[in-house]
Motif scaffolding. Structure first.
Motif, PDB file in Angstrom:
ATOM      1  N   ALA A 163       0.832  -1.205   0.000  1.00 35.01           N
ATOM      2  CA  ALA A 163       0.000   0.000   0.000  1.00 35.01           C
ATOM      3  C   ALA A 163       0.866   1.254   0.000  1.00 35.01           C
ATOM      4  CB  ALA A 163      -0.921  -0.016   1.213  1.00 35.01           C
ATOM      5  N   ASN A 164       1.966   1.234   0.745  1.00 39.60           N
ATOM      6  CA  ASN A 164       2.873   2.382   0.761  1.00 39.60           C
ATOM      7  C   ASN A 164       3.524   2.610  -0.601  1.00 39.60           C
ATOM      8  OD1 ASN A 164       2.874   3.734   3.230  1.00 39.60           O
ATOM      9  ND2 ASN A 164       4.239   2.265   4.210  1.00 39.60           N
ATOM     10  N   ALA A 165       3.892   1.514  -1.240  1.00 39.35           N
ATOM     11  CA  ALA A 165       4.577   1.627  -2.539  1.00 39.35           C
ATOM     12  C   ALA A 165       3.692   2.237  -3.602  1.00 39.35           C
ATOM     13  CB  ALA A 165       5.075   0.259  -2.987  1.00 39.35           C
ATOM     14  N   ALA A 166       2.381   2.124  -3.433  1.00 40.99           N
ATOM     15  CA  ALA A 166       1.439   2.656  -4.428  1.00 40.99           C
ATOM     16  C   ALA A 166       1.201   4.155  -4.263  1.00 40.99           C
ATOM     17  CB  ALA A 166       0.115   1.902  -4.330  1.00 40.99           C
ATOM     18  N   VAL A 167       1.774   4.737  -3.201  1.00 38.91           N
ATOM     19  CA  VAL A 167       1.563   6.160  -2.921  1.00 38.91           C
ATOM     20  C   VAL A 167       2.824   6.945  -3.249  1.00 38.91           C
ATOM     21  CG1 VAL A 167       1.051   7.866  -1.122  1.00 38.91           C
ATOM     22  CG2 VAL A 167      -0.101   5.650  -1.111  1.00 38.91           C
ATOM     23  N   THR A 168       2.642   8.052  -3.915  1.00 41.63           N
ATOM     24  CA  THR A 168       3.755   8.956  -4.171  1.00 41.63           C
ATOM     25  C   THR A 168       3.646  10.135  -3.210  1.00 41.63           C
ATOM     26  OG1 THR A 168       3.839   8.350  -6.504  1.00 41.63           O
ATOM     27  CG2 THR A 168       4.893  10.440  -5.864  1.00 41.63           C
ATOM     28  N   PRO A 169       4.593  10.268  -2.275  1.00 43.84           N
ATOM     29  CA  PRO A 169       4.521  11.389  -1.330  1.00 43.84           C
ATOM     30  C   PRO A 169       4.533  12.727  -2.075  1.00 43.84           C
ATOM     31  CG  PRO A 169       6.191   9.800  -0.666  1.00 43.84           C
ATOM     32  CD  PRO A 169       5.776   9.418  -2.050  1.00 43.84           C
ATOM     33  N   THR A 170       3.610  13.574  -1.724  1.00 43.15           N
ATOM     34  CA  THR A 170       3.535  14.885  -2.358  1.00 43.15           C
ATOM     35  C   THR A 170       3.487  15.958  -1.291  1.00 43.15           C
ATOM     36  OG1 THR A 170       1.117  14.781  -2.435  1.00 43.15           O
ATOM     37  CG2 THR A 170       2.310  13.976  -4.367  1.00 43.15           C
ATOM     38  N   ALA A 171       3.907  17.150  -1.680  1.00 46.11           N
ATOM     39  CA  ALA A 171       3.972  18.254  -0.722  1.00 46.11           C
ATOM     40  C   ALA A 171       2.596  18.660  -0.222  1.00 46.11           C
ATOM     41  CB  ALA A 171       4.665  19.451  -1.362  1.00 46.11           C
ATOM     42  N   THR A 187       5.773  24.061   3.100  1.00 45.33           N
ATOM     43  CA  THR A 187       4.648  23.155   3.340  1.00 45.33           C
ATOM     44  C   THR A 187       4.878  21.826   2.634  1.00 45.33           C
ATOM     45  OG1 THR A 187       3.135  25.011   3.510  1.00 45.33           O
ATOM     46  CG2 THR A 187       2.171  22.849   3.095  1.00 45.33           C
ATOM     47  N   GLY A 188       4.678  20.754   3.378  1.00 42.68           N
ATOM     48  CA  GLY A 188       4.821  19.427   2.788  1.00 42.68           C
ATOM     49  C   GLY A 188       6.264  18.994   2.688  1.00 42.68           C
ATOM     50  N   ASN A 189       6.996  19.064   3.783  1.00 43.66           N
ATOM     51  CA  ASN A 189       8.379  18.600   3.808  1.00 43.66           C
ATOM     52  C   ASN A 189       8.399  17.076   3.660  1.00 43.66           C
ATOM     53  OD1 ASN A 189      11.215  18.500   4.337  1.00 43.66           O
ATOM     54  ND2 ASN A 189      10.741  17.920   6.460  1.00 43.66           N
ATOM     55  N   ILE A 190       9.080  16.560   2.647  1.00 40.91           N
ATOM     56  CA  ILE A 190       9.111  15.118   2.387  1.00 40.91           C
ATOM     57  C   ILE A 190      10.368  14.529   3.030  1.00 40.91           C
ATOM     58  CG2 ILE A 190       9.168  13.309   0.644  1.00 40.91           C
ATOM     59  CD1 ILE A 190       7.703  15.193  -1.233  1.00 40.91           C
ATOM     60  N   ILE A 191      10.149  13.587   3.957  1.00 42.51           N
ATOM     61  CA  ILE A 191      11.243  12.949   4.698  1.00 42.51           C
ATOM     62  C   ILE A 191      11.572  11.608   4.045  1.00 42.51           C
ATOM     63  CG2 ILE A 191      11.875  11.941   6.927  1.00 42.51           C
ATOM     64  CD1 ILE A 191       9.974  14.023   8.192  1.00 42.51           C
ATOM     65  N   GLN A 237      11.267  13.616  16.498  1.00 40.96           N
ATOM     66  CA  GLN A 237      10.883  12.365  15.863  1.00 40.96           C
ATOM     67  C   GLN A 237      11.477  12.277  14.467  1.00 40.96           C
ATOM     68  OE1 GLN A 237       6.890   9.808  16.472  1.00 40.96           O
ATOM     69  NE2 GLN A 237       6.552  11.797  15.563  1.00 40.96           N
ATOM     70  N   VAL A 238      12.016  11.100  14.148  1.00 42.78           N
ATOM     71  CA  VAL A 238      12.560  10.833  12.812  1.00 42.78           C
ATOM     72  C   VAL A 238      11.974   9.517  12.309  1.00 42.78           C
ATOM     73  CG1 VAL A 238      14.727  12.086  13.174  1.00 42.78           C
ATOM     74  CG2 VAL A 238      14.571   9.666  13.824  1.00 42.78           C
ATOM     75  N   ALA A 239      12.181   9.234  11.051  1.00 40.04           N
ATOM     76  CA  ALA A 239      11.740   7.956  10.482  1.00 40.04           C
ATOM     77  C   ALA A 239      12.797   6.890  10.754  1.00 40.04           C
ATOM     78  CB  ALA A 239      11.513   8.101   8.980  1.00 40.04           C
ATOM     79  N   SER A 240      12.362   5.729  11.213  1.00 36.12           N
ATOM     80  CA  SER A 240      13.301   4.617  11.401  1.00 36.12           C
ATOM     81  C   SER A 240      13.079   3.520  10.364  1.00 36.12           C
ATOM     82  CB  SER A 240      13.182   4.038  12.811  1.00 36.12           C
ATOM     83  OG  SER A 240      11.903   3.494  13.036  1.00 36.12           O
ATOM     84  N   ASP A 241      11.882   3.452   9.756  1.00 37.37           N
ATOM     85  CA  ASP A 241      11.613   2.494   8.678  1.00 37.37           C
ATOM     86  C   ASP A 241      10.451   3.050   7.856  1.00 37.37           C
ATOM     87  OD1 ASP A 241      10.897   0.253   7.041  1.00 37.37           O
ATOM     88  OD2 ASP A 241      11.840  -1.080   8.516  1.00 37.37           O
ATOM     89  N   LEU A 242      10.649   3.205   6.570  1.00 39.12           N
ATOM     90  CA  LEU A 242       9.598   3.750   5.715  1.00 39.12           C
ATOM     91  C   LEU A 242       8.590   2.691   5.282  1.00 39.12           C
ATOM     92  CD1 LEU A 242      11.668   6.174   3.440  1.00 39.12           C
ATOM     93  CD2 LEU A 242      10.182   6.754   5.368  1.00 39.12           C
ATOM     94  N   TYR A 243       8.760   1.454   5.668  1.00 35.52           N
ATOM     95  CA  TYR A 243       7.828   0.373   5.331  1.00 35.52           C
ATOM     96  C   TYR A 243       7.538   0.342   3.826  1.00 35.52           C
ATOM     97  CZ  TYR A 243       6.628  -0.073  10.344  1.00 35.52           C
ATOM     98  OH  TYR A 243       6.648  -0.258  11.703  1.00 35.52           O
ATOM     99  N   GLY A 244       8.566   0.492   3.020  1.00 36.19           N
ATOM    100  CA  GLY A 244       8.403   0.404   1.575  1.00 36.19           C
ATOM    101  C   GLY A 244       7.956   1.676   0.900  1.00 36.19           C
ATOM    102  N   TYR A 304       7.886  10.266   3.493  1.00 39.64           N
ATOM    103  CA  TYR A 304       6.783  10.637   4.384  1.00 39.64           C
ATOM    104  C   TYR A 304       6.659  12.153   4.363  1.00 39.64           C
ATOM    105  CZ  TYR A 304       4.004  11.358   8.600  1.00 39.64           C
ATOM    106  OH  TYR A 304       3.033  11.742   9.472  1.00 39.64           O
ATOM    107  N   THR A 305       5.444  12.636   4.125  1.00 38.48           N
ATOM    108  CA  THR A 305       5.203  14.077   4.049  1.00 38.48           C
ATOM    109  C   THR A 305       4.770  14.608   5.402  1.00 38.48           C
ATOM    110  OG1 THR A 305       4.482  13.787   1.763  1.00 38.48           O
ATOM    111  CG2 THR A 305       3.985  15.895   2.824  1.00 38.48           C
ATOM    112  N   ASP A 306       5.468  15.650   5.866  1.00 35.68           N
ATOM    113  CA  ASP A 306       5.188  16.230   7.180  1.00 35.68           C
ATOM    114  C   ASP A 306       4.954  17.727   7.055  1.00 35.68           C
ATOM    115  OD1 ASP A 306       5.340  15.793  10.255  1.00 35.68           O
ATOM    116  OD2 ASP A 306       6.605  17.554   9.891  1.00 35.68           O
ATOM    117  N   ASN A 307       3.925  18.230   7.733  1.00 36.22           N
ATOM    118  CA  ASN A 307       3.567  19.651   7.677  1.00 36.22           C
ATOM    119  C   ASN A 307       3.739  20.375   9.005  1.00 36.22           C
ATOM    120  OD1 ASN A 307       2.922  19.774   5.005  1.00 36.22           O
ATOM    121  ND2 ASN A 307       0.726  19.479   5.292  1.00 36.22           N
TER     122      ASN A 307
END
Length: 857
Positions: free
Chosen positions: A365-373, A444-448, A423-430, A434-437
């Motif tokens: 499910a994660n792989a099917a998503v493209t993180p956007t701002a 706006t929409g910092n992609i980690i 807080q940081v990412a330790s595993d992106l699960y595929g 990850y977009t954070d605001n």
């Protein structure tokens, strides 16, 4: 003139690395005074003495720790102490919880050699940071109630003081090997040089522990190092340097499953709960087709502590003890963050048939998503919440003997603390990112996209690089705490009477620093900046007590005290914002205690009666489940608690072969009056009830449950130690825990009439044995030990997290006409041992065991 017993005095002096006198020096001066040195041990350790210090006290020595701990948590050894309840918490390594007289660890003062170690922001003590204490502790003393410490510390429920090994121990060493259930393996080596002719001495210990606990997927690895260096250049000066740490990582069970899920996911499908069940992990398939487990909850930390003690005998009557210390903690804990559309990680589509996370589905499910701002949090990842700190302090205590009966002491306790929280990412699960605001200072929409490995141990007490701002998600704030205090004590002693009065004043300053705040923006209608500036709060306490020895067998004591205690940082800056609480007030604690002791050559008994009232309490409870996949925290103010009870403990030595130990405690812990509370999601979004974020909590006369763990109000134990032949010791003990009240879920008490959930009582039996094999050289011997915990494999609930009654509806949101509308747990037959199976609980461990072999030389 009555002299101090020589053997007792020698033991007292060797207890502390901060002792002012060595045995020979004290023996030379003993004839010049009465037993005033026995009232409260000199230095900063404040060790209470039997029939002298007027407090309720229990002591556990190193020999008992080595004999009985095995693969238990260190604090579990205190379960044979009145009014103490220690559990394994979620079951992960070092995740133990402890309550004393109904108060949790954040309100129990924990010290190492007299140095306070409670977290300076929240008051908590994380035992996973102190797992090495069991290797280096020479004495563990528990003072219930306000205790004898002169410091302005949060000893609402009591004090735990761990006295470590000293550098000047007798020359020799030890090698130990321990094994146990679930691949438990522990190895250690220790050596003491003894004191040289020119006054130098050193002590060293190193150990490693690994394996898993009784719970599924709770692997861990831990190291301990300890080094002490002592130097006594003359009879007037004694210097002790110590450094110790226990770097570790461990997978956890942080979320209590429901009883129904323990039963549902039992592999045997026999209707009984699967006590090992852990919902905080799952499986994924590697590229090679191998099924691998992956934890959703874990902890990693390294907390080196460095101490320098200087004891100066200024004159025959005056001494000065100084301790300078530092602690640079590095690490944090990992959880999940974000959503996939509206799906949280607990969505049914992400749970497999074993009740674990289906990471293959999450990865896909994660792989099917493209993180956007433009879309924040549109992927589901594992995050790591960093909680590092730098902590520096100094303790000074001057003591002066006025005459044979009077003595006084004055001192200061000063600390500086800076905590790092982000807080940081330790595993992106595929996921691709990850977009954070939340960081308002970034576009706006910092992609980690960068991740940080949680299992990387940090051995450097000065190291640990902070992640850059663009890699931080959800929050990034620091806490700065300044503490300075002064204390004083006056003691009076005769052969029969010991009395003291203590007092302290303190100033605690908090500053919150939020890197995600854009300066000048509004919070609660006020413009805020990155730094709040310090909020200083004044506190004080006064307490006193007296012990009277009626004769050689009987003594009575009493103590009384009042604390005006500064609240924790979460109360100063509620809702994780930069605005100071306008209703901020100190907590008020009033406590009184009476005690009686009886002592003969083979029988000792103590009885205590106590009453503690705690007003104007504020606390934040995290991990609250608000339903519909929403988790967050509650903030509660205006709480008043009343804790009162009675305690009995006794030992009876029948002869040199057999001894009995027993205790009983009865408590009555309840809330007085109602309080107010506010609920928030983890991202600080308010959760409204009846159109308002603030709710009345109907707590009056509700039994006290902890914020994270349950609290029993009746405990008892009976044990024996038998030595049928020389060098063989066999022990056993029975423990009873009753009138246990589940941790309070504040969301359950917004309507009148709710009661705390009482959990089933339980009994446990533990047994063990040790045998010493002596060699020709008396200083060399082997010791073989074995322990079995929960001998009869009793199934019991140690902690509860919710307060669902059997008469509550299974689905409180069901609409009229629905099949489950109004159906209660009792009507549906969903009851386990008298409680609704929808309650979230932690079952205690089943039968576990450990064995060890050591060689002393």
């Amino acid at each position: 003139m009555k002299l101090i017993n020589k053997s007792i005095l020698t033991v007292a002096i060797t207890l502390s690395t901060a002792s002012v006198y060595y045995a020979q020096q004290v023996q030379d001066t003993v004839s010049k005074s009465k037993d005033i040195d026995e009232v409260i041990l000199r230095g900063v350790t404040d060790i209470a003495k039997d029939r002298k210090t007027p407090v309720a006290v229990s002591t556990i020595k190193a020999a008992q720790i080595l004999e009985r701990q095995g693969n238990q948590e260190l604090v579990e050894l205190l379960n044979t102490t009145p009014s103490v309840y220690a559990t394994k918490g979620g079951g992960g390594f070092g995740d133990s919880q402890i309550t004393m007289r109904g108060f949790e660890s954040r309100n129990i003062a924990v010290m190492v050699n007299g140095m306070p170690v409670n977290d300076m922001e929240g008051g908590a003590v994380y035992m996973s940071n102190w797992t090495g204490l069991s290797d280096v502790t020479s004495t563990m003393q528990v003072q219930r109630g306000l205790g004898s410490s002169k410091l302005a510390i949060a000893s609402v429920g009591g004090t735990m003081n761990f006295i470590t090994r000293s550098a000047d121990m007798k020359q020799g060493g030890a090698i130990r090997l321990g094994i146990g259930n679930n691949d438990f393996l522990k190895t250690s080596f220790a050596y003491n040089t003894g004191k040289s002719e020119n006054g130098w001495s050193a002590s060293f210990l190193a150990s490693r522990q690994s394996g898993a606990t009784y719970v599924q997927n709770t692997d861990y690895e831990s190291y301990t190092y300890f080094f002490a260096l002592g130097y006594q250049p003359s009879a007037k000066h004694n210097l002790q340097f110590m450094m110790t740490s226990s770097p570790q990582w461990h997978d956890q069970r942080s979320y209590a499953p429901t009883i129904s899920n323990y039963i549902k996911y039992n592999p045997d499908h026999d209707g009984s709960p699967y006590r090992q069940y852990n919902s905080d992990y799952g499986y994924y398939t590697t590229q090679d087709g191998v099924r691998q487990n992956l934890a959703n909850a874990m902890n990693y930390y390294s907390k080196p502590v460095v101490m320098l003690n200087w004891d100066w005998t200024m004159s025959e009557k005056s001494t000065l003890s100084t301790v300078a210390y530092m602690s640079n903690g590095r690490g944090g804990g990992a959880r999940n963050l974000g959503k996939l559309g509206t799906k949280t990680i607990n969505d049914a589509s992400f749970i497999d048939g074993e009740g674990h996370y289906n990471y293959d589905a999450i990865f896909a499910a994660n792989a099917a998503v493209t993180p956007t701002a433009g879309v924040a949090g549109n992927t589901l990842i594992r995050s790591s919440s960093v909680n590092s700190h730098n902590w520096y302090g100094i303790l000074m205590n001057f003591q002066h003997k006025i005459n044979d009966n009077w003595n006084f002491s004055i001192g200061t306790d000063d600390r500086y603390y800076y905590g790092y929280h982000y807080q940081v990412a330790s595993d992106l699960y595929g996921a691709k990112g990850y977009t954070d605001n939340f960081n308002k200072n970034l576009p706006t929409g910092n992609i980690i996209r960068n991740t940080y490995d949680y299992q990387k141990l940090n051995w450097n007490p000065f190291g640990g690089k902070n992640a850059p701002m663009e890699d931080r998600a959800a929050f990034s704030n620091d806490g700065e705490v300044l503490w300075y205090s002064g204390f004083g004590q006056v003691e009076y002693t005769t052969e029969k009477l010991t009395a003291y009065v203590q007092g302290s004043v303190s100033n605690q300053g908090y500053q919150r620093i939020d890197d995600f705040v854009k300066p000048g923006t509004l919070q609660q209608g006020q413009p805020v900046e990155r730094k709040t500036g310090f909020k200083n709060m004044f506190g004080y306490n006064i307490k006193g007590g007296a012990n009277y020895n009626i004769d050689n067998h009987n003594n009575v004591f009493a103590n009384i005290g009042y604390y005006s205690k500064q609240p924790m940082m979460s109360a100063v800056f509620p809702s994780n914002q930069q605005v100071i609480n306008p209703t901020l007030t100190n907590e008020k604690i009033f406590s009184v205690e009476l005690g009686y002791g009886f002592k003969t050559g083979n029988f000792n008994a103590k009885v205590n009666l106590y009453r503690t009232e705690w007003k104007d309490r504020w606390y934040r409870r995290g991990g609250v489940d608000f339903g519909n996949g929403i988790r967050g925290y509650s903030e509660i103010s205006g709480i008043t608690q009343l804790h009162q009870g009675a305690e009995l403990e006794a030992t009876y030595k029948v002869n040199r072969f057999l001894e009995f130990q027993g205790m009983f405690s009865w408590g009555d812990y309840q809330y007085k009056g109602n309080a107010s509370g506010s609920n928030f999601q983890d991202d600080n979004t308010p959760i409204e009830t009846n159109g308002s974020n603030t709710s009345t909590l109907y707590l009056d006369k509700v039994k006290v449950g902890g914020s994270n763990n349950s609290i029993p109000q009746t405990t008892a134990s009976l044990g024996f130690t038998v030595s049928p032949v020389q060098d063989l010791r066999i022990y056993g003990n029975w423990q009873y825990t009753g009138r246990i009240y589940s941790a309070m879920n504040m969301a359950d008490f917004v309507t009148p009439g709710k009661e705390a959930l009482q959990l089933p009582d339980f009994n446990l039996f533990n047994v063990g044995a040790s045998y010493k094999i002596k060699l020709k050289n008396e200083s060399q011997y082997f010791t073989l030990g074995v322990n079995v915990y929960n001998l009869f494999d009793t199934t019991y609930i140690q902690d509860g997290s919710t307060n669902i009654k059997t008469t509550d509806p299974i689905n409180p949101t069901a609409k009229p006409g629905a099949a489950d509308y109004g159906i209660t747990y009792e009507q549906a037959g969903r009851v386990y041992k008298g409680i609704a199976d929808g309650n979230r609980v932690y079952f205690g461990f089943g039968r576990t065991w450990s064995t060890s072999l050591s060689f002393n030389f």
